[in-house]
Motif scaffolding. Sequence first.
Motif, PDB file in Angstrom:
ATOM      1  N   ASN A 186       0.867  -1.202   0.049  1.00  0.00           N
ATOM      2  CA  ASN A 186       0.016   0.054  -0.058  1.00  0.00           C
ATOM      3  C   ASN A 186       0.756   1.159  -0.030  1.00  0.00           C
ATOM      4  OD1 ASN A 186      -2.544  -1.398   0.421  1.00  0.00           O
ATOM      5  ND2 ASN A 186      -2.285  -1.755   2.249  1.00  0.00           N
ATOM      6  N   PHE A 187       0.563   2.345  -0.991  1.00  0.00           N
ATOM      7  CA  PHE A 187       1.384   3.433  -0.987  1.00  0.00           C
ATOM      8  C   PHE A 187       0.923   4.167   0.404  1.00  0.00           C
ATOM      9  CE2 PHE A 187       1.868   3.009  -5.314  1.00  0.00           C
ATOM     10  CZ  PHE A 187       3.129   3.379  -5.312  1.00  0.00           C
ATOM     11  N   PRO A 188       1.831   5.257   0.901  1.00  0.00           N
ATOM     12  CA  PRO A 188       1.360   5.784   2.400  1.00  0.00           C
ATOM     13  C   PRO A 188       0.191   6.897   1.794  1.00  0.00           C
ATOM     14  CG  PRO A 188       3.513   6.274   1.283  1.00  0.00           C
ATOM     15  CD  PRO A 188       3.121   5.273   0.647  1.00  0.00           C
ATOM     16  N   SER A 189      -0.210   7.136   2.933  1.00  0.00           N
ATOM     17  CA  SER A 189      -1.360   8.059   2.502  1.00  0.00           C
ATOM     18  C   SER A 189      -0.747   9.557   2.153  1.00  0.00           C
ATOM     19  CB  SER A 189      -2.269   8.417   3.725  1.00  0.00           C
ATOM     20  OG  SER A 189      -3.314   9.516   3.707  1.00  0.00           O
ATOM     21  N   PHE A 190      -0.880  10.367   1.121  1.00  0.00           N
ATOM     22  CA  PHE A 190      -0.156  11.453   0.471  1.00  0.00           C
ATOM     23  C   PHE A 190      -0.945  12.505   0.913  1.00  0.00           C
ATOM     24  CE2 PHE A 190       1.408   8.504  -2.663  1.00  0.00           C
ATOM     25  CZ  PHE A 190       2.672   8.340  -2.231  1.00  0.00           C
ATOM     26  N   PHE A 191      -2.222  12.357   1.376  1.00  0.00           N
ATOM     27  CA  PHE A 191      -3.101  13.676   1.574  1.00  0.00           C
ATOM     28  C   PHE A 191      -3.705  13.573   3.093  1.00  0.00           C
ATOM     29  CE2 PHE A 191      -3.833  11.693  -2.609  1.00  0.00           C
ATOM     30  CZ  PHE A 191      -3.270  12.658  -3.325  1.00  0.00           C
ATOM     31  N   GLU A 192      -3.645  14.610   3.535  1.00  0.00           N
ATOM     32  CA  GLU A 192      -3.951  14.643   5.141  1.00  0.00           C
ATOM     33  C   GLU A 192      -5.510  14.685   5.198  1.00  0.00           C
ATOM     34  OE1 GLU A 192      -2.681  18.213   6.733  1.00  0.00           O
ATOM     35  OE2 GLU A 192      -0.452  17.782   6.531  1.00  0.00           O
ATOM     36  N   THR A 193      -6.049  15.124   4.240  1.00  0.00           N
ATOM     37  CA  THR A 193      -7.588  15.280   4.318  1.00  0.00           C
ATOM     38  C   THR A 193      -8.175  13.950   3.342  1.00  0.00           C
ATOM     39  OG1 THR A 193      -7.735  17.414   4.708  1.00  0.00           O
ATOM     40  CG2 THR A 193      -9.886  16.459   4.124  1.00  0.00           C
ATOM     41  N   PRO A 194      -8.687  13.105   3.635  1.00  0.00           N
ATOM     42  CA  PRO A 194      -9.086  11.798   2.847  1.00  0.00           C
ATOM     43  C   PRO A 194     -10.120  12.049   1.760  1.00  0.00           C
ATOM     44  CG  PRO A 194      -9.909  11.392   4.798  1.00  0.00           C
ATOM     45  CD  PRO A 194      -9.008  12.585   5.058  1.00  0.00           C
ATOM     46  N   THR A 195     -11.204  12.881   2.272  1.00  0.00           N
ATOM     47  CA  THR A 195     -12.250  13.554   1.395  1.00  0.00           C
ATOM     48  C   THR A 195     -12.342  14.733   1.422  1.00  0.00           C
ATOM     49  OG1 THR A 195     -13.615  13.230   3.135  1.00  0.00           O
ATOM     50  CG2 THR A 195     -13.381  11.063   1.849  1.00  0.00           C
ATOM     51  N   LEU A 196     -13.129  15.378   0.303  1.00  0.00           N
ATOM     52  CA  LEU A 196     -13.346  16.726  -0.054  1.00  0.00           C
ATOM     53  C   LEU A 196     -15.080  16.620  -0.206  1.00  0.00           C
ATOM     54  CD1 LEU A 196     -10.801  17.701  -2.880  1.00  0.00           C
ATOM     55  CD2 LEU A 196     -10.847  18.140  -0.292  1.00  0.00           C
ATOM     56  N   VAL A 214       1.480   4.381 -10.457  1.00  0.00           N
ATOM     57  CA  VAL A 214       1.201   4.775  -8.912  1.00  0.00           C
ATOM     58  C   VAL A 214       0.044   5.105  -8.798  1.00  0.00           C
ATOM     59  CG1 VAL A 214       2.127   7.041  -7.756  1.00  0.00           C
ATOM     60  CG2 VAL A 214       3.520   5.825  -9.133  1.00  0.00           C
ATOM     61  N   PHE A 215      -0.578   5.685  -9.720  1.00  0.00           N
ATOM     62  CA  PHE A 215      -2.426   5.904  -9.542  1.00  0.00           C
ATOM     63  C   PHE A 215      -2.925   4.665  -9.324  1.00  0.00           C
ATOM     64  CE2 PHE A 215      -1.984  10.206 -11.897  1.00  0.00           C
ATOM     65  CZ  PHE A 215      -1.459  10.916 -10.905  1.00  0.00           C
ATOM     66  N   LEU A 216      -3.064   3.636 -10.077  1.00  0.00           N
ATOM     67  CA  LEU A 216      -3.596   2.473  -9.777  1.00  0.00           C
ATOM     68  C   LEU A 216      -3.147   1.839  -8.244  1.00  0.00           C
ATOM     69  CD1 LEU A 216      -3.338   0.576 -13.273  1.00  0.00           C
ATOM     70  CD2 LEU A 216      -5.346   1.485 -12.226  1.00  0.00           C
ATOM     71  N   GLY A 217      -1.798   2.146  -7.999  1.00  0.00           N
ATOM     72  CA  GLY A 217      -1.454   1.569  -6.653  1.00  0.00           C
ATOM     73  C   GLY A 217      -2.048   2.427  -5.499  1.00  0.00           C
ATOM     74  N   ILE A 218      -2.403   3.617  -5.829  1.00  0.00           N
ATOM     75  CA  ILE A 218      -2.994   4.519  -4.673  1.00  0.00           C
ATOM     76  C   ILE A 218      -4.571   4.080  -4.654  1.00  0.00           C
ATOM     77  CG2 ILE A 218      -3.714   6.722  -4.251  1.00  0.00           C
ATOM     78  CD1 ILE A 218      -1.054   7.849  -5.203  1.00  0.00           C
ATOM     79  N   LYS A 219      -4.931   3.894  -5.980  1.00  0.00           N
ATOM     80  CA  LYS A 219      -6.440   3.778  -5.578  1.00  0.00           C
ATOM     81  C   LYS A 219      -6.777   2.186  -5.332  1.00  0.00           C
ATOM     82  CE  LYS A 219     -10.600   4.462  -8.954  1.00  0.00           C
ATOM     83  NZ  LYS A 219     -11.196   5.426  -7.872  1.00  0.00           N
ATOM     84  N   TYR A 220      -5.998   1.396  -5.746  1.00  0.00           N
ATOM     85  CA  TYR A 220      -6.304   0.006  -5.300  1.00  0.00           C
ATOM     86  C   TYR A 220      -5.376  -0.604  -4.456  1.00  0.00           C
ATOM     87  CZ  TYR A 220      -9.393   0.451  -9.272  1.00  0.00           C
ATOM     88  OH  TYR A 220     -10.416   0.844 -10.342  1.00  0.00           O
ATOM     89  N   THR A 221      -4.373  -1.442  -4.866  1.00  0.00           N
ATOM     90  CA  THR A 221      -3.049  -1.529  -4.173  1.00  0.00           C
ATOM     91  C   THR A 221      -1.965  -1.974  -5.135  1.00  0.00           C
ATOM     92  OG1 THR A 221      -2.488  -3.143  -2.346  1.00  0.00           O
ATOM     93  CG2 THR A 221      -3.878  -4.038  -3.914  1.00  0.00           C
ATOM     94  N   LEU A 222      -0.993  -2.068  -4.762  1.00  0.00           N
ATOM     95  CA  LEU A 222       0.255  -2.477  -5.635  1.00  0.00           C
ATOM     96  C   LEU A 222       0.592  -4.063  -5.368  1.00  0.00           C
ATOM     97  CD1 LEU A 222       2.143  -0.777  -7.226  1.00  0.00           C
ATOM     98  CD2 LEU A 222       3.844  -0.483  -5.349  1.00  0.00           C
ATOM     99  N   TYR A 223       0.560  -4.765  -6.503  1.00  0.00           N
ATOM    100  CA  TYR A 223       0.681  -6.119  -6.470  1.00  0.00           C
ATOM    101  C   TYR A 223       1.671  -6.509  -7.826  1.00  0.00           C
ATOM    102  CZ  TYR A 223      -3.715  -5.936  -9.084  1.00  0.00           C
ATOM    103  OH  TYR A 223      -4.424  -5.482 -10.019  1.00  0.00           O
TER     104      TYR A 223
END
Length: 289
Positions: free
Chosen positions: A120-130, A204-213
Amino acid sequence: MSLQILINGLATGSIYALIATGFALIFNVLKFSNFSHGATMTAAAFTAFFLVSQKGMGLVPTLLAAGAAGACIALFGEFVGFRRILKNHSSATYFFVSSITLGTLYEGLVTIRVGSNFFNFPSFFETPTLDLGIIISTSDAIMFLISIAALLILGYIIQKTRLGRALRAVSFDRDTAQLMGIDSTRIIQLTFVISGVLAGFAGVFLGIKYTLYPTLGSLVVKGFIASVIGGLGSLPGAIIGAFLLGVVETGLLSVLGSGYSTIATFAIMLVFLLLRPQGIAGSNVQEKA
């Protein structure tokens, strides 16, 4: 279809657009499908994960690392595989075998390094939702904006710069472009570099949205489907097809579930192949034989 599903679909479609554009660039210039593109995407994403994101660095350094890794991997594939095939004027079968072999090699190296684990990529954003009247994932919004920016920059390069005109000339007729003083080999290398950068971003975007495998590259089929829907010889068509696929897939996912939605997206591709094989953009390009 609800506004929430539409927005989620556009965010997903923007990632598919990066995949489809990188896939379509190679097809547009060389008139064959680069099936090592998915493995390039996976290897670049893992490279960025281990080099940058694990050290607590932000999204921008991670994307830069993935883009650079994707460019290097794609350029390596062009040098060891595709350039020699082009010089020997081999058939489309050899292009297919070469791209599959390179893709298998890349995925094999990734699997040796990470095994069958998920990351799992680390959380890059302090606020998860807008909260913009509706709840939007911050990661989806940022990925959408970056993807659109990358596609706009690519469009400007292709349409307004000297390099872009050379790329379009090589795409139209490589031999004639060479006679007119354009270094076709360098332009093809540039095409692979751009394709690799887009693959790194998408990974990277797919790894953030889903997971990295290790088999993340299998999602390149989404880009291929988008290219078929939009028209394999058309970059704008690939982008249109990607956004359409993202919206339709998200809608079907909410109605049918993950298993049936995947079947439905393949069915949509088959319908296009039967009724409009040239795709939405109307491009009719044959692979080299």
